[in-house]
Write an enzyme that holds these catalytic residues in place. Structure first.
Site, PDB file in Angstrom:
ATOM      1  N   GLY A  70      11.493  10.176   9.240  1.00  0.00           N
ATOM      2  CA  GLY A  70      13.303  10.292   9.599  1.00  0.00           C
ATOM      3  C   GLY A  70      13.184   8.852  10.459  1.00  0.00           C
ATOM      4  O   GLY A  70      11.937   8.547  11.233  1.00  0.00           O
ATOM      5  N   CYS A  97       4.693  10.781   9.235  1.00  0.00           N
ATOM      6  CA  CYS A  97       5.709   9.835  10.128  1.00  0.00           C
ATOM      7  C   CYS A  97       6.480  10.877  10.995  1.00  0.00           C
ATOM      8  O   CYS A  97       5.714  11.557  12.039  1.00  0.00           O
ATOM      9  CB  CYS A  97       6.443   9.070   9.162  1.00  0.00           C
ATOM     10  N   TYR A  98       7.705  10.746  11.018  1.00  0.00           N
ATOM     11  CA  TYR A  98       8.479  11.559  11.994  1.00  0.00           C
ATOM     12  C   TYR A  98       8.128  12.996  12.297  1.00  0.00           C
ATOM     13  O   TYR A  98       7.866  13.522  12.837  1.00  0.00           O
ATOM     14  CB  TYR A  98      10.009  11.319  11.790  1.00  0.00           C
ATOM     15  N   HIS A 183       2.985   6.614   5.326  1.00  0.00           N
ATOM     16  CA  HIS A 183       3.563   7.039   3.901  1.00  0.00           C
ATOM     17  C   HIS A 183       2.730   7.345   2.769  1.00  0.00           C
ATOM     18  O   HIS A 183       2.586   6.364   1.973  1.00  0.00           O
ATOM     19  CB  HIS A 183       4.956   6.373   3.514  1.00  0.00           C
ATOM     20  N   GLU A 185       3.461   8.652   0.169  1.00  0.00           N
ATOM     21  CA  GLU A 185       4.142   8.991  -1.026  1.00  0.00           C
ATOM     22  C   GLU A 185       4.844   7.272  -1.653  1.00  0.00           C
ATOM     23  O   GLU A 185       5.187   7.458  -2.575  1.00  0.00           O
ATOM     24  CB  GLU A 185       5.595   9.740  -0.720  1.00  0.00           C
ATOM     25  N   ASP A 241      23.466  12.294 -18.016  1.00  0.00           N
ATOM     26  CA  ASP A 241      23.687  13.436 -16.849  1.00  0.00           C
ATOM     27  C   ASP A 241      24.421  14.546 -17.409  1.00  0.00           C
ATOM     28  O   ASP A 241      24.072  15.759 -17.288  1.00  0.00           O
ATOM     29  CB  ASP A 241      24.118  12.978 -15.515  1.00  0.00           C
ATOM     30  N   LYS A 389      16.958  10.416 -12.524  1.00  0.00           N
ATOM     31  CA  LYS A 389      17.391  10.348 -13.847  1.00  0.00           C
ATOM     32  C   LYS A 389      16.486  10.326 -14.918  1.00  0.00           C
ATOM     33  O   LYS A 389      16.452  10.830 -15.752  1.00  0.00           O
ATOM     34  CB  LYS A 389      18.147   8.822 -13.969  1.00  0.00           C
TER      35      LYS A 389
END
Ligand code: XMP
Length: 533
Positions: A70, A97-98, A183, A185, A241, A389
Site C-alpha cells: 500500500g 511491502c506495507y 513484490h 507477485e 462480461d 477479463k
C-alpha cells in the site's frame, strides 16, 4: 457491505472457496495481481478490505492470509490498519511491502523512512534458509516499490535476506509469520511465483481447490439458493462480461432470467442482429431485443460535447431498461416477482483501492445500469466480481459460449457516439460503421484480432482536401486505433505491419463514401486514452 457484497459472500460459501488464501487489501496497486497469482496456482483467493471484520475473514476458513502492499507509511495519521487479531487466526501470514511494515510495527518492531526510496529492480541476498525461499538460489533479482523499511524486528523474528538498502525478508517460523519488502507477485521478481507457491502450499498447506468447473458449480449453486422463488433480469451489452454473467445465471435459474439487449443505434456493423442470433440461437438465452435507436439518436441531435453525449446516452439507457423491467415486473402478477438484477461487473470495475477506506466507501457505479431509479427494488447478482477479463473468458469457454463473443474486443457503453467526434448524427454514424467494419475485417484477416486489446475506427471532425479521379475532394478523415493492453489501465499502440495499414487505408478511401484520408493513431495510454472521447 453492499448487496452485491452479500452475493459474493454467499457464493464464497460454495464449493471451492474454503481453505484458500484471503488477501487483505491495504490499497496497493498490485493487490489484484496477488489474488490472481494465487488463483493461477488453482487455489481460491478472495480480496477483502483491510478493515474487514475477523468474522468475515473466518467465513472463508482461509489456509493463509496475505497482507498487501500500500502507498502509506505506518506512521501516517490515517494509515490503513487491520484488526491485529488477524495475526492470531492460527494460519500463516505473509506481509508484502506495507503489509510487512504493518505487521512488524504492530508486533513491536520499528519501521523507518529510508534514505532513499527503493523503486524498481534490486538484488536480494539471502542469508539464511527459509521455507519461503525453499529451492531458490541465494541471490534473486527482485522488484521493489517502497519508501519506509523495517529496522528493528519484533521478538521471535529474524532476517532472511537483505538488499543493499534494506531488510528485504523476515520471518517468525514458529508463528509462521513472514514478511517481504519486495513484490513477489510482479513478473520482474525472479522466482516470484515460486515464493508464492512456497507460501501457499508448503507453509499454508493449501490444496488446489480452484478451477473453472468448480467456480461454475459453486457460483451456480449459490445463485440458485439466493434467487429461489424469484426472477432476475440482465442488461446485455453484446460483450463478453454480461454474456458470461447471463449464462451463469441462466444455468442457475433457467428461464426465470430474462435478458434485455437495447439497440441504441450506436452499435457496430450488424451488431444488434448478429448478437441476438448468437445469444438466442447458440446460447439459448431468453432475450428481449429493444430497438430504441430513434430515441437515442433523437436525443443526441445537435450535441457535440463528449460528456453531454455520455450523460444523455447513460440516462436514456436507464430509462429504456427501467421501462422494460417494469413491464416484466407487471407481467409477474400472480407469478414470481423480479427481484434481481444481473451485472457483468469485473474486479477492475469494482475498486480502485477504494476498499482500504472501509466497507462504507462508495464503490463507483461503472455500469450503464448503475443509476436505476429508486423505485426499482432489485438486489444485484454480480457473479464475476472477483475476476479479471481473461479469467471471465476462460469461464465463458467452459460454459460453452460461442468464441465470437468470448474474443470480442471491449466496446464502450456509449458505443460509436464516443468515436464520432462532434455530433453523432445518423449519417456520420453510418460512415464510421462502414469504416470500422473495414478495420476489423482487415485486422482479423491479418490474424491480429485476438492479439490486440482493441482495433477500431474513429471519425474525426476534420475535413481535408484530396483528389480522386480528376476531381478535387473535400472529405472526412478516419483515424485507425489499434492498441495492446492487459487491463486497459495502460495501453500501447500496436505496431501494425505496413501492408495491413495500406490495405485498411486503401479500402476505407475506396469503400466509405465521403472519406478521403486515413491516419493511424500512435499514442499510448497514458497520456492519451484508448477512446478519443
Ligand atoms: P479509455 O478510453 O478510458 O478506456 O482508455 C479504457 C477502456 O474502457 C472502455 N470504455 C468504456 N467501457 N463504458 C464501458 O463499459 C464506458 O463508458 C467506457 N468508456 C471507455 C474502452 O473501450 C477501453 O477498453
Amino acid at each position: 457491505m453492499t448487496e452485491s457484497g452479500a452475493v459474493l459472500q454467499k457464493s464464497s460459501e460454495a464449493v471451492g472457496t474454503r481453505r484458500g488464501i484471503v488477501v487483505l487489501d491495504f490499497g496497493g496497486q498490485y493487490t489484484q495481481l496477488i489474488a490472481r497469482r494465487i488463483r493461477e496456482q488453482e487455489v481460491f483467493s478472495a480480496i477483502l478490505p483491510c478493515t474487514a471484520g475477523i468474522d468475515e475473514v473466518r467465513k472463508y476458513e482461509p489456509a493463509g492470509l496475505v497482507l498487501s502492499g500500500g502507498p502509506s507509511s505506518v506512521y501516517e495519521k490515517d494509515a490503513p490498519v487491520c484488526d491485529p487479531r488477524m495475526l492470531d487466526l492460527g494460519v500463516p501470514v505473509l506481509g508484502i511491502c506495507y503489509g510487512m511494515q504493518w505487521l512488524t510495527y504492530n508486533l513491536g518492531g520499528r519501521v523507518e523512512r529510508a534514505d532513499r526510496r527503493e523503486y524498481g529492480r534490486a538484488q536480494l541476498e539471502l542469508e539464511r534458509s527459509s521455507a519461503l525461499f525453499a529451492g531458490l538460489p541465494g541471490t534473486l533479482k527482485i522488484w521493489n516499490s517502497h519508501g519506509d523499511h523495517v529496522v528493528d524486528l519484533p521478538e521471535g523474528f529474524h532476517v532472511i535476506g537483505r538488499t543493499d538498502n534494506a531488510v528485504a525478508a523476515v520471518e517468525n517460523p514458529h508463528r509462521k509469520v513472514f514478511g517481504v519488502e519486495f513484490h513477489p507477485e510482479v513478473q520482474h521478481t525472479d522466482h516470484g511465483a515460486e515464493i508464492l507457491r512456497n507460501f501457499i502450499f508448503e507453509i499454508c498447506g493449501a490444496e488446489k481447490n480452484w478451477n473453472r468447473a468448480g467456480f461454475i458449480a459453486g457460483t451456480v449453486a449459490a445463485i440458485r439458493r439466493q434467487a429461489e422463488g424469484a426472477r432476475a433480469i440482465c442488461a446485455l451489452s453484446g460483450g463478453v462480461d454480461s454474456a458470461v454473467a447471463a449464462a451463469l445465471v441462466a444455468r442457475a435459474i433457467g428461464d426465470r432470467l430474462t435478458n434485455v439487449f437495447v439497440d441504441t443505434g450506436l452499435l457496430r456493423w450488424n451488431e444488434f442482429a448478429d448478437t441476438l442470433d448468437l445469444l438466442r440461437g447458440r446460447l439459448g438465452l431468453k432475450v428481449i431485443g429493444v430497438d430504441a435507436s430513434e430515441r437515442f439518436l433523437g436525443k443526441l441531435q445537435g450535441v457535440t460535447d463528449p460528456e453531454k453525449k455520455r450523460k444523455i446516452i447513460g440516462n436514456e439507457f436507464i430509462q429504456v431498461f427501467a421501462e422494460e423491467a417494469r413491464k416484466l415486473t407487471q407481467t409477474a402478477s400472480g407469478g414470481l416477482p423480479v427481484r434481481f438484477l444481473v451485472q457483468g461487473t469485473l474486479y477492475p470495475d469494482v475498486i480502485e483501492s477504494v476498499s482500504v477506506k472501509g466497507p462504507s466507501a462508495v464503490i463507483k457505479s461503472h455500469h450503464n445500469v448503475g443509476g436505476l431509479p429508486a423505485d426499482m427494488p432489485f438486489s444485484l447478482i454480480e457473479p464475476l466480481r472477483d475476476l479479471f477479463k481473461d479469467e471471465v473468458r476462460g469461464i465463458g469457454r467452459e460454459l460453452g459460449l460461442p468464441e465470437e463473443i468470448l474474443v470480442k474486443h471491449p466496446f464502450p457503453g456509449p458505443g460509436l457516439a464516443v468515436r464520432v467526434l462532434g455530433e453523432a448524427s445518423r449519417d456520420r454514424l453510418e460512415t464510421l460503421r462502414v469504416a470500422d467494419a473495414v478495420v476489423v475485417e482487415e485486422i482479423r484477416r491479418a490474424g491480429i484480432y485476438e492479439k490486440v486489446w482493441q482495433a477500431f475506427a474513429v471519425l474525426l471532425p476534420v475535413r481535408s482536401v484530396g483528389v480522386m479521379g480528376d476531381g478535387r475532394t473535400y472529405g472526412d478523415t478516419i483515424a485507425v486505433r489499434v492498441v495492446e493492453s492487459i487491463d486497459a489501465m495502460t495501453a500501447d499502440w500496436y505496431r501494425l505491419p505496413v501492408d495491413v495499414l495500406e490495405r485498411i487505408s486503401t479500402r476505407i478511401v475506396n469503400e466509405v463514401p465521403g472519406v478521403n484520408r486515413v491516419v493511424y493513431d500512435i499514442s499510448s495510454k497514458p497520456p492519451s486514452t484508448i477512446e478519443w472521447e
